[in-house]
Scaffold this active site. Structure first.
Site, PDB file in Angstrom:
ATOM      1  N   GLY A  13      -6.996  -6.183 -10.844  1.00 45.00           N
ATOM      2  CA  GLY A  13      -7.513  -5.193  -9.902  1.00 45.00           C
ATOM      3  C   GLY A  13      -8.491  -4.255 -10.566  1.00 45.00           C
ATOM      4  CG  HIS A  73       1.333  -3.359  -8.185  1.00 45.62           C
ATOM      5  ND1 HIS A  73       0.347  -2.553  -7.686  1.00 45.62           N
ATOM      6  CD2 HIS A  73       1.575  -2.900  -9.441  1.00 45.62           C
ATOM      7  CE1 HIS A  73       0.026  -1.636  -8.598  1.00 45.62           C
ATOM      8  NE2 HIS A  73       0.762  -1.840  -9.661  1.00 45.62           N
ATOM      9  CG  ASP A  97       0.310  -1.715 -16.517  1.00 42.14           C
ATOM     10  OD1 ASP A  97      -0.468  -1.024 -15.837  1.00 42.14           O
ATOM     11  OD2 ASP A  97       1.424  -1.318 -16.898  1.00 42.14           O
ATOM     12  CB  CYS A 102      -0.937   0.018   1.200  1.00 40.74           C
ATOM     13  SG  CYS A 102      -2.017   1.467   1.182  1.00 40.74           S
TER      14      CYS A 102
END
Length: 323
Positions: A218, A163, A196, A94
């Site tokens: 996501g 990620h 992506d 995060c």
């Protein structure tokens, strides 16, 4: 997992109503939105409600975050004993300042030793499998993805989702799949690639180019659980199924709304559903006016009538054009 397609944990989005809807479209694994370790320890009412999991969502990964070993371990123990989650995931990705300034989330990316220590402590304290979701690094100068993933593996973590952006990128720029590939080659635990993946073709390309074990979707699933279904089908058979009709989108949007009302109550659910309804309408011609009107809705009936009228008008226009 019956397939490698995974729903990403998105804060403010991945509650049980949304997860259940995505699960019905075929996701192999769904992640719950991240939950604060302190919120769990102090039995904060909102936090406790976030721990609810419908049996139909499983397998499910419940994600926790925190900056201190003691509180993270206590929270993990609570999740282990008091929830029906299948996996405990630790958030190391995060990028939001209010999370990182508490030494949580992406702040861990700067210190592989802390990652080892924290993950090992949680693994030792619980019976459920422990996994980690992380970014490739803090910024371009501090990319320790390989060392961090190896620390997770050494500590007993059973999978890592990566990620391909740095913390500094937030959600901008492009996701670096090359570094996810380096992580995959450096560890023997499963690696889930993230970033992506906007089309079923992207998902296939990520699995092939990166060699990862799973592909995490996501933002492309917001208002669009068909992205999950279309990806699963494309990976299974190579068949690219068409996009949903406006009517199908509205029907699922209303189903999602009703689940959210059952979960939270009408007032809160309608307020939260405004953003989701806008996402469901994305890509439908002539949606600007109705998207603006959504923000004034305060009851289920108002929102449902607005969406239903919009799609009926659209269908009428299409039949006139076709006739």
């Amino acid at each position: 997992m019956k397939n490698p397609v995974v729903l990403a944990p998105m804060a403010g989005v991945c509650n049980s109503a949304f997860r259940l809807t995505v699960k019905e479209f075929g996701a192999g694994l769904v992640y719950a939105e991240m939950v604060s370790d302190k919120g769990i320890i102090f039995k904060n009412e909102k936090t406790m409600n976030m721990l609810y999991i419908d049996e139909c969502e499983k397998p499910l990964s419940l994600q926790i975050f925190g900056g201190e070993k003691e509180s993270l371990v206590e929270a993990a123990k609570f999740v282990d004993k008091n929830t029906n989650a299948d996996i405990i995931d630790i958030n190391m990705g995060c990028p939001v300042p209010k999370i990182t300034k508490c030494d949580a989330g992406a702040k861990w990316l700067l210190d592989p030793n802390k990652i080892y220590e924290m993950v090992a402590a949680v693994v030792d304290a619980v019976e459920k499998p422990v996994t980690v979701k992380m970014r490739i690094g803090w910024d371009e100068e501090h990319i320790y993805a390989v060392e961090n993933a190896q620390a997770v593996e050494r500590a007993g973590g059973q999978a890592v989702a990566v990620h391909g952006r740095t913390r500094a990128q937030m959600y901008e720029g492009t996701s670096n799949w090359d570094i996810i590939r380096e992580v995959k080659q450096a560890v023997s635990i499963p690696v889930i690639g993230n970033g992506d993946v906007s089309t079923p073709q992207d998902a296939k390309r990520m699995l092939e180019e990166v060699g990862c074990d799973g592909v995490m979707i996501g933002r492309a699933a917001l208002g669009n659980p068909w992205m999950i279904y279309r990806t699963v089908k494309y990976l299974e058979s190579g068949e690219l199924i068409g996009e949903p009709t406006p009517r199908e989108k509205i029907d699922v949007c209303i189903l999602h709304l009703d689940r959210l009302i059952a979960l939270k109550n009408e007032e809160i659910a309608v307020r939260e559903m405004r953003k989701h309804a806008s996402w469901y309408l994305k890509g439908i011609r002539g949606n600007a006016k109705v998207r603006n009107a959504i923000n004034a809705c305060t009851t289920r009936d108002e929102l449902v009538n607005l969406l239903t009228s919009f799609v009926e008008e659209l269908e009428e226009k299409q039949s006139v054009q076709a006739g």
